[in-house]
Write an enzyme that holds these catalytic residues in place. Sequence first.
Site, PDB file in Angstrom:
ATOM      1  N   GLY A  62     -11.727 -63.306  20.391  1.00 58.48           N
ATOM      2  CA  GLY A  62     -12.833 -62.365  20.252  1.00 58.48           C
ATOM      3  C   GLY A  62     -13.327 -61.839  21.584  1.00 58.48           C
ATOM      4  O   GLY A  62     -13.495 -60.633  21.771  1.00 58.48           O
ATOM      5  N   GLY A 103     -14.682 -66.376  20.826  1.00 54.66           N
ATOM      6  CA  GLY A 103     -13.766 -67.325  21.454  1.00 54.66           C
ATOM      7  C   GLY A 103     -12.729 -66.578  22.263  1.00 54.66           C
ATOM      8  O   GLY A 103     -12.935 -65.429  22.655  1.00 54.66           O
ATOM      9  N   GLU A 116      -6.724 -67.570  15.780  1.00 54.78           N
ATOM     10  CA  GLU A 116      -6.434 -68.568  14.752  1.00 54.78           C
ATOM     11  C   GLU A 116      -6.812 -68.056  13.359  1.00 54.78           C
ATOM     12  O   GLU A 116      -6.297 -68.530  12.349  1.00 54.78           O
ATOM     13  CB  GLU A 116      -7.184 -69.874  15.054  1.00 54.78           C
ATOM     14  N   ARG A 139       4.594 -82.798  16.612  1.00 56.61           N
ATOM     15  CA  ARG A 139       3.325 -83.306  16.104  1.00 56.61           C
ATOM     16  C   ARG A 139       3.401 -83.798  14.666  1.00 56.61           C
ATOM     17  O   ARG A 139       2.868 -84.859  14.339  1.00 56.61           O
ATOM     18  CB  ARG A 139       2.278 -82.195  16.183  1.00 56.61           C
TER      19      ARG A 139
END
Lengths: 275, 639, 257
Positions: free
Chosen positions: B46, B43, B426, B331
């Site tokens: 990476g 991702g 993440e 949020r």
Amino acid sequence: MTATATSPSGSTPIFQQKRQMPFPLNIYQSAIGRKWVMALTGIGLLGFVLVHMIGNLHIYEGPARMHEYAESLRTLGGGLVPKTFVLWLLRLGLIGMFVLHIHSAYTLKERSRKASDKADFIGGAKKYESKRDYVAANYASRTMRWTGPIILLYIIFHLADLTWGLVSSEWAAGDPYHNVVNSLSNTFIAIIYVVANIALVMHIFHGTWSLFQSLGINNPKYNKLRRNLATALAGIVLVGNLTFPILTTIGFINEDNRVCPPGDLECLVTQAEAH
Amino acid sequence: MTVLDSKIPDGPIADKWNNHKFSVNLVNPNNKRKFEVIVVGSGLAGASAAASLSELGYKVKVFTFHDSPRRAHSIAAQGGINGAKNYKNDGDSVHRLFYDTVKGGDYRSREANVHRLAQESVNIIDQAAAQGVPFAREYGGLLDNRSFGGAQVSRTFYARGQTGQQLLLGAYQALAKQVAAGAVELHTRTEMLDVVLKDGRACGIVTRNLVTGQVQSHSAHAVVLATGGYGNVYYLSTNAMACNVTAAWRAHKKGAFFANPCYTQIHPTCIPASDEFQSKLTLMSESLRNDGRIWVPDGFDDSRSPNEIPESERDYYLERKYPSFGNLVPRDVASRNAKTVVDQGKGVGPLKNGVFLDFKAAVERDGEDLVRSKYGNLFDMYERITGENPYKVPMRIYPATHYTMGGVWVDYNLMTSIPGCYAIGEANFSDHGANRLGASALMQGLADGYFVLPYTIGDDLAGRLGDAPISTNDPVFTQAEAEVQGQTDRFLSIGGTRSVDWFHRELGHLVWDYIGMERTKEGLEKALSEIPALEEEFWKNVCIPGSGANLNSSLEKAGRVADFFGLAKLMAKDALDREESCGGHFRSEHQTEDGEAQRDDENFAHVAAWEWNGPDSIQTRHKEELTFDNVALTQRSYK
Amino acid sequence: MSKELDLKLKIWRQEGPNVDGKFETYEANGISEDMSFLEMLDVINDNLITTGEVPIEFDHDCREGICGTCSLMINGQAHGHEKATTTCQLHMRKFDDGDTITVEPFRARAFPVVKDLVVDRSAFDRIIEAGGYISVNTGAASDANLTPVPKEASDTSFDAAACIGCGACVAACPNSAAQLFTSAKLGHLNLIPQGQAQRFARTETMVETMESFFGSCTNHGECHEACPKEISLDFIAFMNRDYVKAKVKNRKLAGQK
């Protein structure tokens, strides 16, 4: 490029250029280059079809004028060059374009055939087991590989019929009007002409739009016109070319009022001059 | 006492990173090619790390279970990426981005890491623009910014609603360039199933080829986990179907501490589930809250169509409760309030599981065309999924799990507690504290991959010059391979009656109910008793047809769900032990009179990092104390 | 309560790349119209698993239409009949009760079947590796705003960059050509200032790599119709032009215009 990537099953190339040929042949080595050649030769051939059709309209002026037109093609270039020299140059050019157009079409089709597991010879890739729904591809675009060979066979027949006189014993050298009427009065032959011209028009309809894509002539300002142009050209050729077999069959083009006997070239020349 | 050394450099906050870059050990350019680095995951983090490390000269191997690196779930991020460029001249700065991020994280993140993130944010924008990422531009040809997620400055760079896609393609293309150059070895459809240690150091990984089933070892000097978050523990989340915790969890079982697993972020604007077979939830960009108004009917179980409900019978509850922030509250606040009204029985839609997000006012004010130009693709997507036209009927939204702030514990060098093993993006816990700000996930993934790890990895490697990678014939590898193969064989031999998805769905229900938006002591204790029972049944009654020698998605999922069980228990434990509310972790017992999260800075201003003690005993909780020298701890208020 | 559908599915089953495959028929009853097509397949698979049968393998991941993993020829159309929609976002309300739906993998020689409905699309990665990037090493970039990009050009470039690499264009193409995919990447990179330095080298290598795997374009336009992101055929024309230019241009004198 070193392909160190390891994909579990991977797909292997179907085609590899063995070596780069020198410019400009290297353009023709690639599929895009071949499409480009196809488009350019297509333009040339399209030009021929239009000129041929317009010239043939002389048939409505009678046998003498038709002969005069045919003769004028042979004397293109005037006194500067030997008779039929320019005509032969044009013919060679035409033949060259035909060869390139057909060769690129055939080889590209072969590449596409290799790119699909299940492909048939002419229709292209028939890839799916289930029924295939086409959305954008129209009848004309899908049948290019049928209309092409039909046109080729037709051209050979057309030459044999009207240029070489191999079809009818009544063929007369140098009298195209007679030859056309003689040939097209045969309903069977007229049908061949109608069918072949419909194939030709379909070929032109897709080809004209397609060549803009292949050549990369693309601008949102006039993209819409590309389809219109294709339709217009196809329409003109359709109407123009179909008048000959149809009007002959129904007797509108005939030899009833003919003055000179078929093949009497001197008479035809005199007639034309008297006009 | 602590065994955790965060290795935060000395000096004033603004100089820490620069000082550190100067003081870390360097690897000579000619020696870099002697080091092999394994990157797991392709991702944003990476791919960017793999590309950058191989550009430096390291020999890199990349592993992804996707068929192509471009499929990674970073691709689905919509909103944008923060960058403290101050192009808008509205007073933004590195320090302000740093401050906002620490505050947004509810003071549970490391100041030094966050400041570094803010510093590198500007470089990311430059890098991405140079790669050809088509960020939104103004008519002068310069980059456009918008304000995002309630930020008081416009610092978010965006590429329509596809920022994640475009940034990932940029990183993927950078990776492709290195693959083509022969500098990166790419392994697709290959899942990492274990980290291998020799003498306490990470020396490689064991993978399973998903197509052939082949189990194989790969050795290296360093292993980088860039494997994303664990939001799929909830079963229904906005994560992609294949997102999982397996790589991180298996590293945890080999000694990597797992930090703050209870910090999960719930995104307030997702499309509610429509039936029990719902496989995932789709996120609608938070930017919708800039123009949409959130409301529910005043009455309970109101089944009228929304347009028939008169203004006087609507409750615009966010505007009512938070007059200054209104619909743009953070949020967690927006999510919790939605849950409150739905739990009260005011939910809308066929399953009564949503609230309205209404664009009527925006359409009347700005015209449908302007609204379409801003949100057209989101509205189209909503209509495709629900069959309703949001220009005419209010959207229905409900919160869904979206991002996980917790993850593998790492020090300032992004190294986990296993020497030689790193976690980025993440997958690690480091930068967002208890709550992540909008448009910061892409920023962190790329900062770690492009600009942090490539520097910090040298610190450890420099000392290992001359060490050859451990042979994959070494017993540590063969034993790990045997364990991986053993688990595969075990799964295939259970022969139960229920699908893996069934167990995953049941687990998701438990985790959502007890470790979701609102947590209570009783609920968490219940989770701790019910999850193991379900886990036990899983190992007895799961059914995995097919073989282990070809593509078998049930088998793949089984391994992932098995790890989710372990994680879910740890989440519950972590949430139970954290006797406070902060950010995404809301304990009902700890709230202010207004129903806001009540932190306990005295006792819980620390990172909880859990150490694996074997399968039969519970993990040990370690503390990394957090100090705040540059940001004043305040109680958030959005009134 | 939403409408429910009873469907019959003819689904392609194939053990592996070198094994013959065939259609199997499955019943799917009581399918909610709110399900996505893939959720409907999930239901079939769940039933198969609980009866101990091997479930149908199909590619999927994000299920929100952006990752490009899902594929499937549904009733002879790539990603099904709904325009601008990936399979994962195709919902069952677009089908009628009693329908028979035929599902096949995307087919092309460059996309060998891995298992059932899963195909290997790595040839696309080879095309990108051949030049689908701008060579800028990490850290080498100058300030982003030093290079203004006209908004119109940037928008067009984005229209091309929206490609998700799903392969529907190849699947729909009667020639198995990958022109739309390749031209989308070229359109993205060749239309912006940042991409100019490598423009012609990139075009040449990407096109030639594409041609080594895929068929040749005959301008049907099926690819555009199948494309979930509605990438325009104009990019193909643009690629054709750039390719011939790439062959003719003297790149050493690029600065001379």
